[in-house]
Design an enzyme around this catalytic site. Structure first.
Site, PDB file in Angstrom:
ATOM      1  N   GLY A   4       0.842  -1.191   0.000  1.00 38.33           N
ATOM      2  CA  GLY A   4       0.000   0.000   0.000  1.00 38.33           C
ATOM      3  C   GLY A   4       0.876   1.240   0.000  1.00 38.33           C
ATOM      4  O   GLY A   4       1.964   1.251   0.569  1.00 38.33           O
ATOM      5  N   GLY A   5       0.383   2.314  -0.650  1.00 34.85           N
ATOM      6  CA  GLY A   5       1.167   3.547  -0.681  1.00 34.85           C
ATOM      7  C   GLY A   5       2.504   3.324  -1.355  1.00 34.85           C
ATOM      8  O   GLY A   5       2.595   2.818  -2.470  1.00 34.85           O
ATOM      9  N   ASP A   6       3.589   3.683  -0.660  1.00 33.45           N
ATOM     10  CA  ASP A   6       4.940   3.502  -1.219  1.00 33.45           C
ATOM     11  C   ASP A   6       5.694   2.412  -0.466  1.00 33.45           C
ATOM     12  O   ASP A   6       6.922   2.464  -0.367  1.00 33.45           O
ATOM     13  CB  ASP A   6       5.707   4.825  -1.169  1.00 33.45           C
ATOM     14  CG  ASP A   6       5.827   5.368   0.261  1.00 33.45           C
ATOM     15  OD1 ASP A   6       5.114   4.861   1.147  1.00 33.45           O
ATOM     16  OD2 ASP A   6       6.625   6.289   0.492  1.00 33.45           O
ATOM     17  N   GLU A   7       4.983   1.423   0.049  1.00 34.08           N
ATOM     18  CA  GLU A   7       5.598   0.321   0.789  1.00 34.08           C
ATOM     19  C   GLU A   7       5.519  -0.969  -0.030  1.00 34.08           C
ATOM     20  O   GLU A   7       4.458  -1.304  -0.573  1.00 34.08           O
ATOM     21  CB  GLU A   7       4.911   0.120   2.144  1.00 34.08           C
ATOM     22  CG  GLU A   7       5.114   1.293   3.090  1.00 34.08           C
ATOM     23  CD  GLU A   7       4.432   1.094   4.429  1.00 34.08           C
ATOM     24  OE1 GLU A   7       4.834   1.753   5.396  1.00 34.08           O
ATOM     25  OE2 GLU A   7       3.498   0.271   4.504  1.00 34.08           O
TER      26      GLU A   7
END
Length: 578
Positions: A491-494
């Site tokens: 999720g996101g930048d992970e």
């Protein structure tokens, strides 16, 4: 004037031919309509199951986030308030974690740590409002001990998660969530000796969660969601959604009487229903499918019933073309029978029988629909080829439905932006890998990757630039690992890389260095070179955990150490379950 036997035979054969052609066309047309309705029912039921899985995965991800914070030592230190020297630092670090989580999950609008003491006083609260994410000042913190999500959560055993009813939020101080459909997800926070210190609560904006469910629905489909009592939470007519909050009644069983069986069934048991004769919001006939799904593994106040419907007229639209084809076949064959009946009486009997048999076998759904006389050059051959074309059209429709079903399955297991495996698939593969490692005494490693400068790129150049960076870096990650390894977007930048059979720490370090080197390379976008870079936390089995939760938590903690140590580096977890 009496007609001779040849004419009478010819007329009889012509009448039989016309009748056979008409019956064949009608039977094929009726069968095609039945097949289209049956296919629509199966497609809707499959799509509904996929959406139910997406809803369950979304709630499960939220529950994992709640547990991650509730079981973190900082939460216990904040609520215990026993060490003033560490209290201020813990408050700052926790607030930063809450703010980052709200930034990563747009469906979250509030995160709180609430003490069991002082009438459920909020110790830490981070809200989302129109200006962004903010930490609420200490003087504005409130007592929440009288709310069910507090006192019911305090009574839960370790590791349990509470999920509230879906309601319109009237709780003062909710900022962005005020007067919006909301859901509270909470878990108890315990000290090292097992004493309940308070609760960790995440408030979920159901409007965003519902929009995610409906975002990828094909045109023409209508989405319904109700609680276990049949009260609508989502309805194409928005005035019926959350009508109970306004003192009104809008029930699933009133709009779809057949769904009453799902509403009345025993709680905790999943169920499904397909109906083709119900009326939708405009009174038109509908094909509808509903699935009742309890929230497995969570302490929830209610269950959900999710459904999809499609106008019957839209389902049968394809049959109009098939009807025209059938009509042309009937007219052509009737003309043929009238003109050539006397000369072709015997020749017609066999091919007509073949055509009727082939249509009947195809309509009955047999794998071998029967042999059609396609090689003939006369009208019988035209009829056979037309029927074969009709069969191919229906077969193509089934292939299209199967393709859509595969696309829905792929959507449920992969990230729509990067094409990488999503969190659910990662957890499934991690569980399988752990089971295999435990049986064979092998090892595995997990690399938890967080991009360093992604937020700056996203905020400065916009989401389009951020999406381009995520897609490019995802492709680089996919090329760096073996086929047996898994690359997933959390999720996101992970991102997470799961390395199977990772016995050599030096080899793990080499992979991490390759990842760092690859992710720091510029990404070309709009004539500019965008540099993201990354920080990596590494956990290993069995050194840093014996299950998925422990390994993810250890890698995540190591990643934060890498960020706090200067970024653009990889660090192994210091935790040791042994």
């Amino acid at each position: 004037m009496k007609l001779g036997i040849a004419w009478r035979l010819g007329l009889a054969l012509a009448a039989v031919g016309v009748l056979a052609a008409g019956l064949t066309g009608y039977y094929g047309y009726s069968a095609s309509r039945q097949l289209l309705v049956a296919a629509a029912e199966e497609r809707l039921l499959t799509a509904t199951r996929v959406l139910v899985r997406q809803l369950a995965v979304g709630l499960d991800n939220t529950a994992r986030d709640v547990l991650l914070f509730a079981e973190h030592p900082m939460a216990a230190r904040l609520l215990a308030r026993s060490d003033p020297a560490l209290l201020a630092r813990s408050e700052v670090n926790s607030a930063l974690l809450f703010q980052r989580m709200l930034a990563t999950h747009p469906e979250y609008y509030q995160m709180r740590l609430i003490a069991a003491a002082d009438h459920g006083l909020e110790r830490l609260r981070v809200d989302r409002d129109n200006a962004g994410v903010l930490r609420v000042a200490e003087d504005d913190l409130q007592e929440k001990g009288h709310y069910p999500y507090v006192f019911e959560t305090l009574a839960l055993p370790p590791g349990a998660v509470y999920v509230s009813r879906a309601v319109i939020n009237h709780e003062v101080g909710a900022h962005a969530g005020l007067e919006k459909p909301s859901l509270q997800v909470a878990a108890p926070v315990r000290s090292a000796d097992g004493q309940v210190l308070g609760v960790m609560v995440i408030n979920v904006d159901l409007d965003r969660l519902f929009d995610q469910l409906a975002a990828d629905l094909p045109p023409g489909l209508q989405l319904y969601l109700s609680n276990g009592a049949g009260e609508f939470l989502i309805h194409p007519d928005r005035s019926k959604a959350f009508a109970f909050d306004r003192g009104q009644s809008a029930l699933l069983q009133d709009s779809f009487p057949a769904a009453e069986a799902l509403v009345k069934q025993q709680p905790g048991l999943p169920g499904q229903l397909v109906t083709s004769v119900e009326a939708g919001v405009d009174g038109a006939a509908q094909v509808a499918a509903f699935v009742r799904q309890p929230i497995a593994g969570l302490r929830s106040e209610e269950e959900f019933i999710l459904g999809l419907s499609e106008p019957l007229e839209l389902v049968l639209k394809e049959s109009e073309h098939l009807g025209a084809v059938s009509l042309r076949i009937v007219l052509a064959f009737s003309a043929l029978a009238l003109l050539l009946a006397a000369l072709l009486a015997r020749a017609l009997s066999r091919p007509i029988a073949q055509i009727v048999l082939a249509v009947q076998r195809f309509a009955s759904g047999r794998q071998e629909p029967g042999v059609l006389p396609l090689e003939r050059d006369d009208e019988i051959g035209v009829l056979a080829r037309s029927i074969d074309h009709m069969q191919q059209q229906i077969g193509a429709q089934f292939d299209s439905l199967e393709l859509k079903q595969r696309e829905l399955d792929h959507l449920a297991s992969h990230d729509s932006l990067t094409g990488l495996a999503n969190r659910r698939v990662l957890l499934e593969r991690l569980d399988h890998a752990l089971a295999h490692a435990k049986r064979n005494g092998s090892r595995l490693a997990m690399l938890f990757i967080d991009l360093d400068n992604f937020k700056e790129i996203n905020d400065t150049l916009g989401h389009a630039a951020g999406d381009a960076v995520l897609r490019t870096l995802s492709q680089r990650l996919r090329l760096l690992v073996r086929e047996v390894d898994t690359v997933a977007r959390m999720g996101g930048d992970e991102f997470v890389i799961l390395l199977d059979h990772a016995d050599d720490p030096e080899a793990i370090t080499a992979v991490a260095e390759k990842v760092l080197e690859s992710l720091v390379q510029p990404v070309l976008y709009g004539g500019a070179e965008l540099v993201a870079g990354a920080s990596i936390g590494v956990s290993r089995y069995p050194e840093n955990g014996s299950n998925a939760t422990e390994l993810i938590a250890a890698a995540d903690h190591a990643m934060y150490r890498a960020k706090s140590s200067g970024r653009q580096r990889a660090m192994f977890s210091e935790s040791d379950v042994g």
